[in-house]
Design a protein around this motif. Structure first.
Motif, PDB file in Angstrom:
ATOM      1  N   ILE A 224      -3.061  -2.480  -3.856  1.00  0.00           N
ATOM      2  CA  ILE A 224      -2.984  -1.211  -4.653  1.00  0.00           C
ATOM      3  C   ILE A 224      -3.795  -0.319  -4.178  1.00  0.00           C
ATOM      4  O   ILE A 224      -4.271   0.539  -5.074  1.00  0.00           O
ATOM      5  CB  ILE A 224      -3.357  -1.801  -6.304  1.00  0.00           C
ATOM      6  N   ASN A 225      -3.723  -0.151  -2.991  1.00  0.00           N
ATOM      7  CA  ASN A 225      -4.831   0.789  -2.022  1.00  0.00           C
ATOM      8  C   ASN A 225      -3.958   1.859  -2.527  1.00  0.00           C
ATOM      9  O   ASN A 225      -4.742   3.218  -2.846  1.00  0.00           O
ATOM     10  CB  ASN A 225      -4.484   0.197  -0.806  1.00  0.00           C
ATOM     11  N   ASP A 226      -3.050   2.038  -2.017  1.00  0.00           N
ATOM     12  CA  ASP A 226      -1.968   2.707  -1.442  1.00  0.00           C
ATOM     13  C   ASP A 226      -2.027   3.553  -3.700  1.00  0.00           C
ATOM     14  O   ASP A 226      -1.895   5.174  -3.568  1.00  0.00           O
ATOM     15  CB  ASP A 226      -1.059   3.297  -1.062  1.00  0.00           C
ATOM     16  N   LEU A 227      -1.399   3.537  -4.191  1.00  0.00           N
ATOM     17  CA  LEU A 227      -1.939   4.199  -5.670  1.00  0.00           C
ATOM     18  C   LEU A 227      -3.068   4.806  -6.033  1.00  0.00           C
ATOM     19  O   LEU A 227      -3.275   5.803  -6.414  1.00  0.00           O
ATOM     20  CB  LEU A 227      -1.805   2.621  -7.143  1.00  0.00           C
ATOM     21  N   GLY A 228      -4.264   3.936  -5.966  1.00  0.00           N
ATOM     22  CA  GLY A 228      -5.475   4.584  -5.877  1.00  0.00           C
ATOM     23  C   GLY A 228      -6.284   6.027  -5.116  1.00  0.00           C
ATOM     24  O   GLY A 228      -6.447   6.911  -5.277  1.00  0.00           O
ATOM     25  N   GLU A 229      -5.487   5.955  -3.407  1.00  0.00           N
ATOM     26  CA  GLU A 229      -5.388   6.749  -2.484  1.00  0.00           C
ATOM     27  C   GLU A 229      -4.909   8.433  -2.966  1.00  0.00           C
ATOM     28  O   GLU A 229      -4.783   9.079  -2.973  1.00  0.00           O
ATOM     29  CB  GLU A 229      -5.471   6.039  -1.301  1.00  0.00           C
ATOM     30  N   SER A 230      -3.564   7.774  -3.987  1.00  0.00           N
ATOM     31  CA  SER A 230      -2.983   9.087  -4.058  1.00  0.00           C
ATOM     32  C   SER A 230      -3.114   9.688  -5.648  1.00  0.00           C
ATOM     33  O   SER A 230      -2.952  10.739  -5.505  1.00  0.00           O
ATOM     34  CB  SER A 230      -1.144   8.184  -4.870  1.00  0.00           C
ATOM     35  N   LEU A 231      -4.252   8.672  -6.193  1.00  0.00           N
ATOM     36  CA  LEU A 231      -4.569   9.621  -7.434  1.00  0.00           C
ATOM     37  C   LEU A 231      -5.741  10.194  -7.913  1.00  0.00           C
ATOM     38  O   LEU A 231      -6.423  10.412  -8.308  1.00  0.00           O
ATOM     39  CB  LEU A 231      -4.422   8.591  -8.414  1.00  0.00           C
ATOM     40  N   ARG A 232      -6.574   9.049  -6.174  1.00  0.00           N
ATOM     41  CA  ARG A 232      -7.889   9.856  -6.886  1.00  0.00           C
ATOM     42  C   ARG A 232      -8.866  11.084  -6.690  1.00  0.00           C
ATOM     43  O   ARG A 232      -9.510  11.927  -7.130  1.00  0.00           O
ATOM     44  CB  ARG A 232      -8.951   8.571  -6.019  1.00  0.00           C
ATOM     45  N   ASN A 233      -8.206  11.602  -5.623  1.00  0.00           N
ATOM     46  CA  ASN A 233      -8.133  12.956  -5.590  1.00  0.00           C
ATOM     47  C   ASN A 233      -7.741  14.404  -6.443  1.00  0.00           C
ATOM     48  O   ASN A 233      -8.235  15.489  -6.411  1.00  0.00           O
ATOM     49  CB  ASN A 233      -7.382  13.255  -3.445  1.00  0.00           C
ATOM     50  N   ASP A 234      -6.658  13.964  -7.019  1.00  0.00           N
ATOM     51  CA  ASP A 234      -6.068  15.214  -7.964  1.00  0.00           C
ATOM     52  C   ASP A 234      -6.976  14.477  -9.660  1.00  0.00           C
ATOM     53  O   ASP A 234      -6.408  15.452 -10.297  1.00  0.00           O
ATOM     54  CB  ASP A 234      -4.568  14.886  -7.354  1.00  0.00           C
TER      55      ASP A 234
END
Length: 582
Positions: A224-234
């Motif tokens: 779920i690395n990409d899921l977290g990276e995709s959401l954490r900035n916004d």
């Protein structure tokens, strides 16, 4: 006017009037949009965002330089859009076109490009063929922009379309051929949404909170690395353990439930149920059956996909959907490298073969979540049925193509399914739903089923009344596959982006679907109106153009010149007749 012209200083008066008109019109900007789809008109939500910009915003556009023809048009569209943005924001938006790292040493430029890539800037190698030199060359194009404001992390904007438009298939290798004009046209249609969304995220006062649910076997690892990276900035992204706490809709805008593998108890479901009744929103990514590519690849043997027994059927049924215990297949699917034989030296001979368990999913309507996005790639999806639920609107977001089928559980998963079942006539279903949007006032699964002592306990924990029916309209999205938002992990390079599979360089629109789903449920800025804009591509018939090219060149070039010459001749002829001496 006659008096002015009779005055000997008439030319000076005209010059002053012309200067005044020029100065006044330089401060007045207006356009008249005569296109049917209002191509050049900004939506009201965008205008609202721009009018409320209070501090300078810098936009660096990297799509510049010696560009191919198709990208030059996109470059002009970006410049025109940002001109209008600057004016509506009272010139608080400043933009520039620049090539990053121009003039820098190669090592310094490489570091800069690495930093930009980590921010989300995309780089594209464009292949050019010179007919004059008969040589192939590569050109680095950066179809991205960086939107920044003091004190906040910049947001990268991908200027390309998230949807690749195909026009036909290459009959030699059965590869779809991209319609570049249509793809770039789709990119233009999304420019307003992308820039407005970036500006809104940089200027908003409140950052929505997203909770990733754990407690029922949900993965907390590199998948779920990409899921977290995709959401954490916004968003404010956090983890919520359902076994230890109650989700509070006043603190959590949206819950993400991704790939649970353990059964939900009634205590778990009561917490989720009351979260929804009080206005909470949930996105479910559920694998009803256990099916894994890693298992079948490692064992090299067939196996039976079995039910995970998640105990979610009753609550989802109450909300208006049923995830079926089956595996969906489609002939329009991804391809996997499979051993099809052995070479003379006994080394395996690999070939990419269709893998119908990974069917391509497409939007089946114009819902703003899935409009203008590319195909989505699921891994072993199940089908979804919508069921009766009073007051709930159900919208299918993603479905298979036109040559599909569903294999009921217990479903045999075979590595060589493309060989084992050559009877393609069984793929006789179309548009099997895999993702559904639910909207309305939901009714509780536990209405009239709990004792007063249990209700009192719930009320103490949620610090609010137990509700048998939602007190406000809310939304949920149910997706019968978790592989859409999980990612593969390469043993050498680490986590891959979601929507990519090993040995395949194509990136599907899984991340776009996730971000659009979260955005739709979480943000209320109305920008999805801009996302729904469609630019009609009005192209000439290329076959007719080729056949009638000479005729239209004569009509457009020779005839106008001939008319001017003929008109001049008539004018001179009449002038001579009128003024010649008798």
């Amino acid at each position: 006017m006659n008096k002015i012209l009779k005055n000997k200083y008439w030319w000076l008066v005209i010059l002053v009037l012309f200067s005044i008109i020029t100065i006044v019109t330089s401060y007045i900007h207006f356009t008249v949009d005569l296109t049917a789809e209002k191509r050049f008109t900004l939506t009201q939500p965008t205008k609202n965002i721009l009018e409320n910009v209070e501090q300078p915003i810098e936009v660096q556009v990297f799509l510049t330089g010696d560009l191919p023809t198709n990208y030059k048009k996109l470059n002009v569209a970006v410049a025109n859009l940002l001109d209008e943005y600057s004016e509506l924001s009272h010139h608080n938006i400043h933009y520039s076109f620049e090539i990053p790292g121009e003039g820098m040493q190669d090592s310094v430029k490489a570091n800069l490009y690495d930093s930009l890539a980590r921010l989300g800037v995309v780089f594209e190698n464009n292949q050019n063929f010179s007919e004059k030199d008969q040589k192939q060359s590569q050109q680095l194009i950066i179809p991205s922009a960086l939107v920044s404001i003091d004190g906040k992390r910049p947001i990268a904007v991908d200027l390309r379309s998230s949807k690749t438009v195909f026009k036909n298939y290459n009959v030699v290798n059965d590869i779809p051929v991209e319609d570049k004009e249509a793809t770039l046209n789709a990119a233009e249609a999304l420019l307003e949404y992308k820039f407005s969304n970036a500006i809104d995220k940089l200027t908003r006062k409140d950052i929505p909170a997203i909770a990733y649910l754990v407690g029922n076997g949900e993965p907390i690892d590199l998948t779920i690395n990409d899921l977290g990276e995709s959401l954490r900035n916004d968003y404010r992204l956090g983890v919520l353990d359902l076994k230890k706490s109650y989700p509070n809709p006043k603190e959590i805008n949206t819950l993400l439930i991704v790939k649970p593998s353990e059964s939900f108890t009634d205590a778990d479901k009561i917490k989720l149920d009351q979260y929804v009744m009080h206005g909470g929103k949930i996105i479910w990514f559920v694998d009803k059956l256990y099916a894994s590519l890693d298992s079948i690849m490692s064992s090299k043997a067939d196996y039976v996909a079995y039910d995970r027994n998640l105990q979610l059927d009753d609550i989802l049924f109450k909300y208006g959907v049923r995830i079926n215990g089956d595996l969906v297949q489609d002939l329009n699917c991804a391809k996997l490298p499979i051993v099809v034989g052995y070479n003379p030296d006994n080394s395996p001979r690999m070939q990419r073969m269709p893998w119908p368990y990974f069917p391509f999913l497409n939007a089946v309507n114009d819902n703003p979540i899935t409009k203008n996005i590319d195909r989505v790639l699921p891994l072993f999806p199940s089908s979804i049925d919508t069921v009766s639920a009073e007051g709930i609107t159900k919208t299918v977001l993603l479905a298979t193509d036109t040559n599909s089928r569903a294999i009921a559980s217990p479903a045999l998963v075979s590595l060589n399914s493309w060989q084992d079942d050559p009877n393609f006539t069984t793929f006789n279903k179309a548009h099997i739903p895999v993702a559904v949007l639910l909207e309305g006032k939901f009714k509780s699964l536990y209405a009239h089923r709990l004792t007063q002592d249990v209700i009192d306990t719930i009320q103490r924990n949620i610090q609010s009344d137990f509700l048998s029916e939602a007190n406000q309209s809310t939304q949920q999205i149910v997706v019968a596959n978790a592989g859409i938002v999980t990612n593969s992990v390469n043993k050498t390079t680490g986590p891959m982006p979601m929507g990519e599979i090993p040995f395949d360089e194509y990136k599907f629109a899984n991340k776009d679907f996730l971000l659009n789903s979260v955005d739709y449920l979480t943000n209320k800025n109305g920008l999805f109106i801009a996302r729904n804009k469609t630019f009609v591509l009005r192209l000439l018939d290329k076959d007719k153009v080729e056949v009638q090219k000479g005729t239209w060149q004569i009509i457009n070039i020779i005839i106008p010149i001939a008319i001017v010459i003929f008109t001049g001749f008539l004018f001179q002829y009449n002038r001579k007749r009128k003024y010649q001496l008798s």
